[in-house]
Design a protein around this motif. Structure first.
Motif, PDB file in Angstrom:
ATOM      1  N   VAL A  67       0.852  -1.181   0.000  1.00  0.00           N
ATOM      2  CA  VAL A  67       0.000   0.000   0.000  1.00  0.00           C
ATOM      3  C   VAL A  67       0.892   1.237   0.000  1.00  0.00           C
ATOM      4  N   ALA A  68       0.305   2.356  -0.380  1.00  0.00           N
ATOM      5  CA  ALA A  68       1.077   3.592  -0.464  1.00  0.00           C
ATOM      6  C   ALA A  68       1.582   4.005   0.910  1.00  0.00           C
ATOM      7  N   GLY A  69       2.846   4.414   0.976  1.00  0.00           N
ATOM      8  CA  GLY A  69       3.425   4.984   2.185  1.00  0.00           C
ATOM      9  C   GLY A  69       3.755   6.441   1.925  1.00  0.00           C
ATOM     10  N   ASN A  70       5.003   6.808   2.196  1.00  0.00           N
ATOM     11  CA  ASN A  70       5.391   8.203   1.956  1.00  0.00           C
ATOM     12  C   ASN A  70       6.086   8.397   0.606  1.00  0.00           C
ATOM     13  N   GLY A  71       6.167   7.324  -0.193  1.00  0.00           N
ATOM     14  CA  GLY A  71       6.734   7.437  -1.530  1.00  0.00           C
ATOM     15  C   GLY A  71       8.243   7.402  -1.590  1.00  0.00           C
ATOM     16  N   ARG A  72       8.913   7.123  -0.463  1.00  0.00           N
ATOM     17  CA  ARG A  72      10.375   7.154  -0.423  1.00  0.00           C
ATOM     18  C   ARG A  72      10.972   5.771  -0.143  1.00  0.00           C
ATOM     19  N   LEU A  73      12.137   5.546  -0.752  1.00  0.00           N
ATOM     20  CA  LEU A  73      12.884   4.299  -0.605  1.00  0.00           C
ATOM     21  C   LEU A  73      14.152   4.550   0.200  1.00  0.00           C
ATOM     22  N   VAL A  74      14.474   3.609   1.096  1.00  0.00           N
ATOM     23  CA  VAL A  74      15.757   3.582   1.795  1.00  0.00           C
ATOM     24  C   VAL A  74      16.419   2.243   1.481  1.00  0.00           C
ATOM     25  N   VAL A  75      17.663   2.289   1.013  1.00  0.00           N
ATOM     26  CA  VAL A  75      18.431   1.075   0.753  1.00  0.00           C
ATOM     27  C   VAL A  75      19.339   0.809   1.946  1.00  0.00           C
ATOM     28  N   VAL A  76      19.364  -0.434   2.398  1.00  0.00           N
ATOM     29  CA  VAL A  76      20.210  -0.839   3.520  1.00  0.00           C
ATOM     30  C   VAL A  76      21.303  -1.769   3.004  1.00  0.00           C
ATOM     31  N   SER A  77      22.561  -1.422   3.277  1.00  0.00           N
ATOM     32  CA  SER A  77      23.713  -2.248   2.909  1.00  0.00           C
ATOM     33  C   SER A  77      24.189  -2.999   4.149  1.00  0.00           C
ATOM     34  N   LEU A 146       6.284   4.648  -5.477  1.00  0.00           N
ATOM     35  CA  LEU A 146       7.526   5.294  -5.073  1.00  0.00           C
ATOM     36  C   LEU A 146       7.931   6.400  -6.036  1.00  0.00           C
ATOM     37  N   SER A 147       8.622   7.381  -5.488  1.00  0.00           N
ATOM     38  CA  SER A 147       9.300   8.402  -6.267  1.00  0.00           C
ATOM     39  C   SER A 147      10.785   8.257  -5.961  1.00  0.00           C
ATOM     40  N   LEU A 148      11.559   7.835  -6.951  1.00  0.00           N
ATOM     41  CA  LEU A 148      12.943   7.418  -6.717  1.00  0.00           C
ATOM     42  C   LEU A 148      13.966   8.495  -7.035  1.00  0.00           C
ATOM     43  N   ASP A 149      13.530   9.745  -7.084  1.00  0.00           N
ATOM     44  CA  ASP A 149      14.478  10.824  -7.321  1.00  0.00           C
ATOM     45  C   ASP A 149      15.310  11.139  -6.092  1.00  0.00           C
ATOM     46  N   ARG A 150      14.802  10.802  -4.907  1.00  0.00           N
ATOM     47  CA  ARG A 150      15.536  11.023  -3.655  1.00  0.00           C
ATOM     48  C   ARG A 150      15.435   9.753  -2.810  1.00  0.00           C
ATOM     49  N   ILE A 232      20.778   8.832  -4.669  1.00  0.00           N
ATOM     50  CA  ILE A 232      21.006   8.826  -3.221  1.00  0.00           C
ATOM     51  C   ILE A 232      21.085  10.267  -2.745  1.00  0.00           C
ATOM     52  N   ALA A 233      20.205  10.625  -1.795  1.00  0.00           N
ATOM     53  CA  ALA A 233      20.101  12.017  -1.354  1.00  0.00           C
ATOM     54  C   ALA A 233      20.403  12.208   0.121  1.00  0.00           C
TER      55      ALA A 233
END
Length: 355
Positions: A67-77, A146-150, A232-233
């Motif tokens: 479901v829709a969240g805040n539209g942002r992605l965080v990648v974890v290494s 998602l919006s993947l610009d940031r 990556i922002a």
């Protein structure tokens, strides 16, 4: 006419209400260009259920509908030889705030295949992060949300090294070699990992000589390794491996950079790693959490079962006496707030135009 601030607040309240009722979805999507799977945590309409992954009993909605969240992605290494489950508490905190969390499996340096840790892995990891973003962008269920610009980036230990690379740092295997030649006794675990340890006996000299000899053979490459990922922002680097970085390259990070430090880290001794980064970027980076009584494994949550680990691994990853692990939930909250600050809620994707 409704004031824009009122509309924004109403939208945030609606988001919070919807997320409060949602579960934490979990799915694996295929990596690109031969990469391993990307594990994704996300807001889901499905309810959490008990889920066994390795030794961990988790509460997640396996393949639940996104479901829709805040539209942002965080990648974890992840750290060296690690897995997606020891970061599931952080992932849950991020998902509760509306983020989608993607964790690539770093080739040759994960729990299933730990055969090529150190600089061999560090060369590949930043590009694996980029391809993980690409994989999410190609996923039919997740991409529209998602919006993947940031995109945010979090990494711990070897993943912290990856995070520093994505913040604009440059490093070389030759600097790693020089560090181990000069500091083999004081930072032995950085150079050798879990293979062996110094015990204060007659074998220590042999161990140090063999270690330095192998490192000299394998890591004389003076190439500067960098990776540019404009999506990556904002970056958070936890207890990073950093002795092989050109510290001048981290004096002015490319994006907002925050660090988490552990004062009793025996694996990556702070004065050679996180302390040097902070000294370099003191005016341009943030200490998100300084944990003076924490060891290297404090950021692993849930903690790996110590009974299944070697004595050396327990010493390097276990909590020092007196450390209060209960404070780590507050650290997760600080990470979430940092990404909320630097990755403001994405605008809703524009509706498709009629043909």
């Amino acid at each position: 006419m409704h004031h824009p601030i009122h509309l924004a607040l109403a939208g945030l309240l609606a988001l919070s209400a919807s997320l409060a009722q949602a579960g934490v979805g979990l799915r694996e999507i295929a990596g690109l260009q031969g990469d391993g799977p990307v594990t994704v945590y996300y807001p889901s309409s499905a309810a959490d259920q008990p889920l066994q992954r390795g030794p961990f009993q988790l509460q997640l909605a396996w393949q639940g509908a996104p479901v829709a969240g805040n539209g942002r992605l965080v990648v974890v290494s992840h750290g060296s030889g690690s897995n997606p489950w020891v970061y599931s508490d952080l992932a849950r905190a991020l998902v509760a705030a509306g983020f989608v969390v993607a964790m690539p499996e770093h080739a040759g340096d994960n729990a299933k295949d730990p055969s090529k840790p150190g600089p061999d892995s560090w060369k590949k990891r930043p590009a694996e992060v980029s391809r993980a973003i690409d994989a999410v962008a190609q996923d039919a269920a997740l991409a529209p949300l998602l919006s993947l610009d940031r995109v945010g980036m979090y990494g711990m230990s070897a993943g912290g090294h990856t995070a520093l690379s994505l913040a604009g740092g440059r490093w070389s295997p030759a600097l790693y070699k020089q560090h181990c030649e000069a500091n083999i006794a004081d930072d032995f675990s950085t150079c050798v990992g879990l293979l062996t340890e110094l015990k204060g006996n007659f074998l220590d000299g042999i161990k140090k000589s063999v270690a330095v000899g192998v490192i000299r053979q394998r890591y004389d490459d003076a190439t500067w390794y960098t990776h540019d990922e404009p999506r990556i922002a904002a970056v958070v680097s936890g207890v990073p491996a950093a002795a092989d970085f050109d510290m001048a390259s981290l004096a002015k990070p490319r994006v907002p950079l925050a660090l988490i430090t552990s004062g009793k880290d025996l694996w990556l001794v702070p004065r050679f790693h996180s302390d040097r980064v902070l000294a370099s970027c003191a005016e341009r980076c943030t200490v998100l959490a300084a944990l003076p009584d924490a060891g290297h494994g404090a950021l692993l949550s849930p903690q790996p079962p110590l009974a299944q680990m070697s004595d050396l691994a327990v010493r390097l990853l276990g909590d020092p006496p007196g450390f209060d692990r209960g404070q780590m939930r507050a650290v997760d909250t600080k990470i979430v707030r940092y990404f909320e600050q630097h990755l403001p809620v994405a605008a809703a994707p524009a509706p498709a135009k009629a043909p």
